[in-house]
Motif scaffolding. Structure first.
Motif, short mmCIF file in Angstrom:
data_model
loop_
_atom_site.label_atom_id
_atom_site.label_comp_id
_atom_site.label_asym_id
_atom_site.label_seq_id
_atom_site.Cartn_x
_atom_site.Cartn_y
_atom_site.Cartn_z
N ALA A 1 0.83 -1.20 0.00
CA ALA A 1 0.00 0.00 0.00
C ALA A 1 0.86 1.25 0.00
O ALA A 1 0.58 2.22 -0.72
CB ALA A 1 -0.93 0.00 1.21
N ARG A 2 1.94 1.25 0.80
CA ARG A 2 2.84 2.40 0.82
C ARG A 2 3.52 2.59 -0.53
O ARG A 2 3.67 3.71 -1.01
CB ARG A 2 3.89 2.23 1.93
N LYS B 1 1.17 4.19 -2.98
CA LYS B 1 1.04 5.62 -2.71
C LYS B 1 2.30 6.37 -3.15
O LYS B 1 2.21 7.47 -3.71
CB LYS B 1 0.79 5.84 -1.22
N LEU C 1 2.74 9.49 -5.77
CA LEU C 1 3.35 10.74 -5.33
C LEU C 1 4.50 11.15 -6.24
O LEU C 1 4.68 12.34 -6.54
CB LEU C 1 3.85 10.60 -3.89
N PRO D 1 -0.09 15.52 -7.17
CA PRO D 1 0.69 15.23 -5.96
C PRO D 1 1.19 16.50 -5.29
O PRO D 1 1.51 17.49 -5.97
CB PRO D 1 1.85 14.38 -6.49
N PRO E 1 -2.68 12.48 -3.25
CA PRO E 1 -1.31 12.05 -2.95
C PRO E 1 -0.51 13.17 -2.31
O PRO E 1 -0.45 14.28 -2.83
CB PRO E 1 -0.74 11.69 -4.33
#
Length: 263
Positions: free
Chosen positions: A12-13, A16, A20, A119, A148
């Motif tokens: 998940a990180r 993301k 970003l 982002p 983001p």
């Protein structure tokens, strides 16, 4: 079960982080001498229209709120005077940015305007403020924001606070090896910079392009991590940044070049 949960969190990180870092960031928004001023809504809108992400700065206010402003004092960039830290958010919102019809905005207001369209990198400018109070102010402003976003600072305590309390958020450390930006003892030497990174537990670093290539930056480049570089202004900076970092934080000529190429 624990291993599977850890793997899901890591994935998940990474997802993301990929979002970003997908596009270059306009440093303090896409500003220009005869155009929008830095850290203004007009500069952020110009960045979005050019296909860039946004890098912006925040300062702590008297009542521990966060406003979008670079300097610790008001004189250079606004029609106000004195330290930002000594002013209330209400007072700051009444002050016009220099050479602009816009006024100083709260971080929450700016995020509402951006609305997840691109982002965002938020640099927490600690100065004489409490790094923990500023980290908390940023976190409050981010409540409910779904776009983001990464939070970074020269001060490792800001990044570490997010690591400890909100581990799914993307926390970063700003790093330079240049003497004119190394005023704090913790980043005055190579060992100090290394231990600052260890203390901050960042998911990304933002490295001074003048300091690249760097052994420390290379050491940080691991799966799941990202290295951004600032402030990219020239063709040479673009080349160095692309060779030694994952994404650029740019302004001036470099921003115009990449906007023109639609990169």
């Amino acid at each position: 079960m624990l291993i599977e949960s850890s793997r899901k969190a890591r994935d998940a990180r990474e997802a993301k982080m990929a979002i970003l870092s997908a596009k270059p960031f306009a440093h303090r928004g896409l500003h220009a001498e005869n155009g929008p001023v830095e850290n203004s809504v007009a500069a952020f809108e110009a960045a979005i229209n050019a296909g860039f992400g946004i890098e912006l700065d925040v300062q702590l206010t008297q009542e521990a709120g966060a406003v979008v402003f670079h300097d610790s004092t008001l004189e250079r960039l606004s029609e106000g005077t004195g330290p930002v830290l000594h002013k209330s958010m209400k007072a700051l919102e009444a002050i016009k940015l220099r050479n602009s019809d816009e006024k100083i905005r709260t971080l929450q207001d700016v995020l509402l305007h951006i609305g997840g369209r691109t982002p965002v990198l938020i640099e927490a400018k600690v100065g004489q403020a409490s790094p923990l109070a500023l980290a908390l102010a940023v976190r409050r402003a981010l409540e409910g924001y779904v776009g983001p976003v990464g939070i970074m600072s020269f001060h490792p305590a800001v990044s570490r606070w997010f690591h400890d309390h909100f581990p799914l958020m993307l926390n970063g450390l700003v790093v330079s090896e240049e003497p004119d930006t190394a005023g704090s003892a913790w980043r005055a030497s190579a060992p100090a910079r290394f231990f600052a990174i260890q203390r901050a537990r960042p998911k990304f670093i933002a490295y001074d392009v003048r300091s690249l290539p760097s052994r420390l930056a290379r050491h940080f480049q691991k799966p799941g991590k990202r290295t951004f570089t600032w402030t990219v202004r020239t063709d040479q900076d673009i080349a160095v940044g692309r060779a030694h970092a994952d994404q650029l934080i740019l302004e001036g000529h470099a921003a115009a070049q990449l906007a023109g190429r639609k990169d």
